[in-house]
Structure formats: structure tokens, C-alpha cells
Design a protein around this motif. Structure first.
Motif, short mmCIF file in Angstrom:
data_model
loop_
_atom_site.label_atom_id
_atom_site.label_comp_id
_atom_site.label_asym_id
_atom_site.label_seq_id
_atom_site.Cartn_x
_atom_site.Cartn_y
_atom_site.Cartn_z
N TYR A 6 0.89 -1.14 0.00
CA TYR A 6 -0.38 -0.32 0.56
C TYR A 6 1.20 1.40 -0.04
O TYR A 6 0.98 2.45 -0.89
CB TYR A 6 -1.01 0.45 1.19
N ARG A 7 1.83 1.46 0.74
CA ARG A 7 3.01 3.02 0.58
C ARG A 7 3.14 2.95 -0.56
O ARG A 7 3.80 4.13 -0.79
CB ARG A 7 4.45 2.12 1.83
N SER A 8 4.11 1.64 -1.27
CA SER A 8 4.38 2.19 -2.81
C SER A 8 3.43 2.19 -3.63
O SER A 8 3.50 3.34 -4.74
CB SER A 8 4.65 -0.04 -2.99
N GLN A 9 1.90 1.52 -3.29
CA GLN A 9 0.69 2.00 -3.93
C GLN A 9 1.28 3.65 -4.22
O GLN A 9 0.76 4.78 -5.07
CB GLN A 9 -0.14 1.10 -3.93
N LEU A 10 0.86 4.44 -2.95
CA LEU A 10 0.24 4.94 -2.56
C LEU A 10 1.55 6.05 -3.03
O LEU A 10 1.07 7.84 -3.68
CB LEU A 10 0.31 5.89 -0.91
N ASN A 11 2.82 5.97 -2.79
CA ASN A 11 4.17 6.70 -3.37
C ASN A 11 3.54 7.28 -5.04
O ASN A 11 4.30 8.15 -5.92
CB ASN A 11 5.90 6.16 -3.47
N ASN A 12 3.31 6.15 -5.37
CA ASN A 12 3.82 6.47 -6.92
C ASN A 12 2.31 6.80 -7.46
O ASN A 12 2.06 7.90 -8.68
CB ASN A 12 2.99 4.38 -7.61
N LYS A 13 1.33 6.77 -6.30
CA LYS A 13 -0.38 8.14 -7.02
C LYS A 13 0.26 8.98 -6.42
O LYS A 13 0.10 10.29 -7.36
CB LYS A 13 -0.95 7.51 -6.25
N ARG A 14 1.48 9.58 -6.16
CA ARG A 14 1.34 10.67 -5.21
C ARG A 14 1.76 11.78 -6.23
O ARG A 14 1.68 12.66 -6.42
CB ARG A 14 1.72 10.94 -3.81
N LYS A 15 3.04 10.78 -7.14
CA LYS A 15 4.27 10.76 -7.65
C LYS A 15 3.07 11.50 -9.14
O LYS A 15 3.48 12.30 -9.56
CB LYS A 15 5.07 9.87 -8.12
N GLN A 16 2.20 10.66 -9.22
CA GLN A 16 1.56 10.79 -10.79
C GLN A 16 0.22 12.49 -10.29
O GLN A 16 0.70 12.43 -11.26
CB GLN A 16 0.24 9.65 -10.55
N ARG A 17 0.13 12.12 -9.54
CA ARG A 17 -0.59 13.39 -8.77
C ARG A 17 0.14 14.66 -9.31
O ARG A 17 -0.26 15.89 -10.00
CB ARG A 17 -1.04 13.68 -7.99
N VAL A 18 1.57 15.00 -8.64
CA VAL A 18 1.88 15.99 -8.46
C VAL A 18 2.65 16.28 -9.61
O VAL A 18 2.65 17.42 -10.47
CB VAL A 18 3.96 15.75 -7.50
N GLU A 19 2.99 15.49 -10.55
CA GLU A 19 3.10 15.16 -12.24
C GLU A 19 1.58 16.08 -12.97
O GLU A 19 2.66 16.49 -13.86
CB GLU A 19 3.98 14.30 -12.93
N SER A 83 -7.32 15.16 -10.29
CA SER A 83 -8.30 15.04 -9.60
C SER A 83 -8.35 14.44 -8.98
O SER A 83 -8.71 13.26 -7.89
CB SER A 83 -9.48 16.14 -9.83
N THR A 84 -8.18 13.16 -10.55
CA THR A 84 -8.52 11.51 -9.99
C THR A 84 -7.56 11.49 -9.27
O THR A 84 -8.36 10.71 -8.09
CB THR A 84 -8.34 10.59 -11.54
N TYR A 85 -6.19 10.93 -9.48
CA TYR A 85 -5.25 10.84 -9.16
C TYR A 85 -5.24 10.89 -7.64
O TYR A 85 -5.02 10.73 -6.16
CB TYR A 85 -4.13 11.60 -9.25
N ALA A 86 -5.61 11.94 -7.13
CA ALA A 86 -6.00 12.96 -6.13
C ALA A 86 -6.87 11.64 -4.97
O ALA A 86 -6.97 11.82 -3.89
CB ALA A 86 -6.35 14.14 -5.72
N ARG A 87 -7.99 11.68 -5.34
CA ARG A 87 -9.25 10.64 -5.20
C ARG A 87 -8.68 9.32 -4.61
O ARG A 87 -8.47 8.69 -4.21
CB ARG A 87 -10.68 10.99 -5.85
N GLU A 88 -7.87 9.01 -6.05
CA GLU A 88 -6.89 7.03 -5.71
C GLU A 88 -6.47 7.47 -4.50
O GLU A 88 -5.87 6.91 -3.71
CB GLU A 88 -6.81 7.39 -7.14
N SER A 90 -6.20 9.07 -2.01
CA SER A 90 -6.78 9.18 -0.44
C SER A 90 -7.49 8.17 -0.31
O SER A 90 -7.50 7.79 0.61
CB SER A 90 -7.96 10.47 -0.50
N ALA A 91 -7.89 7.39 -1.07
CA ALA A 91 -8.77 5.62 -1.22
C ALA A 91 -7.76 4.67 -0.66
O ALA A 91 -7.32 3.64 0.35
CB ALA A 91 -9.27 5.48 -2.34
N ILE A 92 -6.58 4.63 -1.23
CA ILE A 92 -4.77 4.08 -0.70
C ILE A 92 -4.82 4.91 0.36
O ILE A 92 -4.14 3.41 1.13
CB ILE A 92 -3.84 4.33 -2.04
N GLN A 93 -4.72 5.82 0.76
CA GLN A 93 -3.93 6.51 1.95
C GLN A 93 -5.38 5.78 3.15
O GLN A 93 -5.04 5.27 4.09
CB GLN A 93 -4.58 8.33 2.21
N LEU A 94 -6.38 5.65 2.81
CA LEU A 94 -7.55 4.99 3.89
C LEU A 94 -6.84 3.62 3.97
O LEU A 94 -7.38 2.63 5.38
CB LEU A 94 -8.89 4.88 3.15
N LYS A 95 -6.49 2.31 2.84
CA LYS A 95 -6.35 1.43 2.66
C LYS A 95 -5.14 1.40 3.35
O LYS A 95 -4.76 -0.44 4.37
CB LYS A 95 -6.28 1.02 1.36
#
Length: 351
Positions: A6-19, A83-88, A90-95
Motif C-alpha cells: 500500500y505504501r508503494s502504491q501511495l508513493n506512485n499515486k502521489r508522484k502521478q498527482r504531482v506530475e 483530481s482523479t489521482y488525488a481521489r485515488e 485518498s482511497a489508498i491512504q485510507l486502505k
């Protein structure tokens, strides 16, 4: 899924959102620049006295407006992605938060179980000091000259776990071991609750191995159906009673399934001398590698404890993350370091 995953997924999703936010900002800047250039061109057209120059400037303004509109659309597209990445995210952060809580709860349960194990061992040692040395550990039934019987139950009604691969690896590992001719298999790859009862009463296994879905209070078996389906949950207590429903109960139960370590204390307290379970969710590759190496070590004449440690070491050597998940429990009056299921000079079973 594990906390690290989950942490790896969260880092990858955060990078996508920032980019995506960076791209949106770049296109917004480009849009503003082009609109400013268009405004400047129109201003220049209004000031010139030459018709051709005015026409040229107005054409330039039109092109700049189009460029600005394109940049605005690109900025909107990237902002939508952000915005989509941000929602995803948040969902990963919850998991992740839930997984971290589960992991913390598991650690606390393991700590309490270890305390209980220590208290039981202390009580056993204290009793041993007051008795004869030969009474320190339980005297298991005398071995008979027969093969060690291994009942392998695999259940994956939805086809999302590679139980067939695990069973293949276990058989291959045993067939490559020193005492491969001293182990007998009963392999049931689409195991139902009826298979459990039939295997216990007819095959009379010394070891029961389960691979599939489980949680703290249940194991999931299949229904007697050909198509993919939702399995049936068998409560841990019912499973334990099924294991007991024989005059010759097994020595060892290995639950190669997620979050099953919470069931093993009850098993060794009431049903079998030894049990192994998983302290958290375990990936297919980890479960398969642990099981293959565990049974290879057993078939090479190693003790239950040594086989368990060998299985954990196999995961570490393979660079897998689940080496700390397999958990061995034993009754207070037996010692996994001294219990060998297959001896070098003779087969040992406990019928």
C-alpha cells in the motif's frame, strides 16, 4: 495486500498527482502567455495606420487566441487527471491506514500470544523440575514403520489464488528430498468441507496443509460446483472440531493462508501439538516458497522448528517480503526442535 505494498502504491499515486498538477500549471502559464500575446497583437493592430500591418496583427492575435484555447484545454485535462489521482491517493491512504492498524493489531496479538507461550513454557519447565526428566515432554505415540501422510487441501473458488502451483511445488520439493519415498500425499486442489472430513477419517493424515482464503475466525472452502463461485466460510472452531473427529488426530496443521496465525493457539491448546499460520496477508509467491521449502526440509529429516526456519530463510534469500509472517506454535509439553517427522534411518509417524 501488505502495508509495504500500500505504501508503494501511495508513493506512485502521489508522484502521478504531482506530475499532473505540474503539467496543468505549465499549460495554465502557457495559456496566460498566449492570451497576453494576443492582446498585444490586437493593440498593435489598433494603433497602426497601415491596413496590411493591421491585418497581419489581427491574424497573429487570432492564432495566439487559438494557442491559448488549446493550452487551456490541455491544462483542464491535466487538472482533471490530478483530481482523479488525488481521489485515488485518498482511497489508498485510507486502505493503508486500515492495513497499518491491522498490522499493529497483529503485532499486539503476537506479543500476547508470545507471552502466553512463555507462561506455558515456564509452567511446563517448573513442572518438569518437580518431576522425573522422562516426564518433561509429552510422550507421543510410538512410531510405526509407515509413510508420513500429508493431506493437502487447496481452495480457490474464484480462481484468484494459485493453489495448484503451490501443490505442484510442494510435491516437487519432496520428490527431490532425501526421504521422498517415506511421504505419502492426498492432494485435493478444489477442497470442500466434505473433503476435509473424508481426508481426516479415511486418509488419517499426520499433517494437514490448507491453502486458500482465511481470516482470524474462518477458512474458506469451495462448494461442489464446476463454475467459479463464492466459497463457503468454515469457522475456525468448526475446522478444529473436524480435525479432532478421528481416533488418530494429526501432529501438525499448517494454515498457509492470510491472517491465520490467530487460529493456531486454539489448535495447539485443544487439537494438535503443532500448528503454523500466517500473521498477516501473504502473497502467493511468499506462501508457495515457504511451503515448498518447509516440506523439503521435513523430507530431508529436519525437525519441525528447523523446517519452519528454513522456510522463512527461503523467503529472505529470494528477496520476498513475507519472511516474518509464518508463525509456529506448539503445545507447552512438546518441543518442535526435537520433533522430527521423517527420520534419517527410519520413518517416524505418530499413529
Amino acid at each position: 495486500m501488505s502495508v509495504n505494498q500500500y505504501r508503494s502504491q501511495l508513493n506512485n499515486k502521489r508522484k502521478q498527482r504531482v506530475e499532473a498538477e505540474k503539467k496543468a500549471g505549465e499549460f495554465r502559464t502557457k495559456e496566460s502567455k498566449k492570451r497576453a500575446e494576443a492582446a498585444a497583437a490586437r493593440a498593435a493592430a489598433s494603433k497602426t495606420t497601415t491596413a496590411s500591418t493591421a491585418k497581419s496583427k489581427l491574424g497573429e492575435a487570432t492564432r495566439k487566441d487559438k494557442d491559448a484555447a488549446t493550452a487551456g484545454k490541455d491544462a483542464g485535462r491535466w487538472q482533471s487527471k490530478a483530481s482523479t489521482y488525488a481521489r485515488e491517493e485518498s482511497a489508498i491512504q485510507l486502505k493503508l491506514s486500515r492495513a497499518e492498524k491491522t498490522a499493529a493489531d497483529t503485532i499486539e496479538r503476537d506479543r500476547k500470544r508470545q507471552e502466553q507461550q512463555t507462561r506455558r513454557l515456564s509452567a511446563g519447565l517448573e513442572a518438569a523440575l518437580m518431576s522425573k526428566p522422562s516426564q518433561t515432554l509429552r510422550e507421543l505415540r510410538a512410531p510405526k514403520p509407515e509413510k508420513l501422510r500429508l493431506l493437502i487441501l487447496g481452495a480457490s473458488s474464484e480462481g484468484d489464488i494459485r493453489v495448484g502451483r503451490e501443490q505442484k511445488r510442494i510435491r516437487a520439493a519432496v520428490e527431490s528430498a532425501l526421504h521422498r519415498d517415506r511421504i505419502e500425499f492426498d492432494v485435493r486442489p478444489a477442497a470442500t468441507a466434505a473433503d476435509l472430513l473424508d481426508g481426516i477419517s479415511r486418509f488419517r493424515p499426520h499433517v494437514v496443509h490448507f491453502s486458500g482464503h482465511s481470516d482470524e475466525g474462518f477458512l474458506e472452502f469451495e462448494k461442489d460446483l464446476d463454475e467459479r463461485h463464492t466459497g463457503i466460510d468454515v469457522r475456525a472452531g468448526a475446522f478444529a472440531r473436524a480435525i479432532q473427529a478421528t481416533d488418530t488426530p494429526p501432529l501438525l496443521v499448517l494454515l498457509n493462508s492470510c491472517n491465520s496465525a490467530s487460529q493456531i493457539d486454539d489448535l495447539v491448546a485443544k487439537v494438535v501439538p503443532f500448528a503454523i499460520g500466517m500473521a498477516d496477508a501473504i502473497e502467493d509467491a511468499d506462501a508457495i516458497n515457504y511451503a515448498a521449502q518447509f516440506y523439503a526440509a521435513v523430507a530431508n529429516g529436519q525437525s519441525i522448528n528447523a523446517a519452519h526456519l528454513s522456510g522463512q530463510a527461503a523467503l529472505e534469500l529470494a528477496g520476498l517480503n513475507g519472511a516474518d509472517l509464518p508463525t509456529l506454535a506448539s503445545a507447552p509439553d512438546v518441543d518442535p526442535r526435537l520433533t522430527i517427522l521423517v527420520e534419517a534411518t527410519r520413518q517416524t509417524s505418530f499413529d
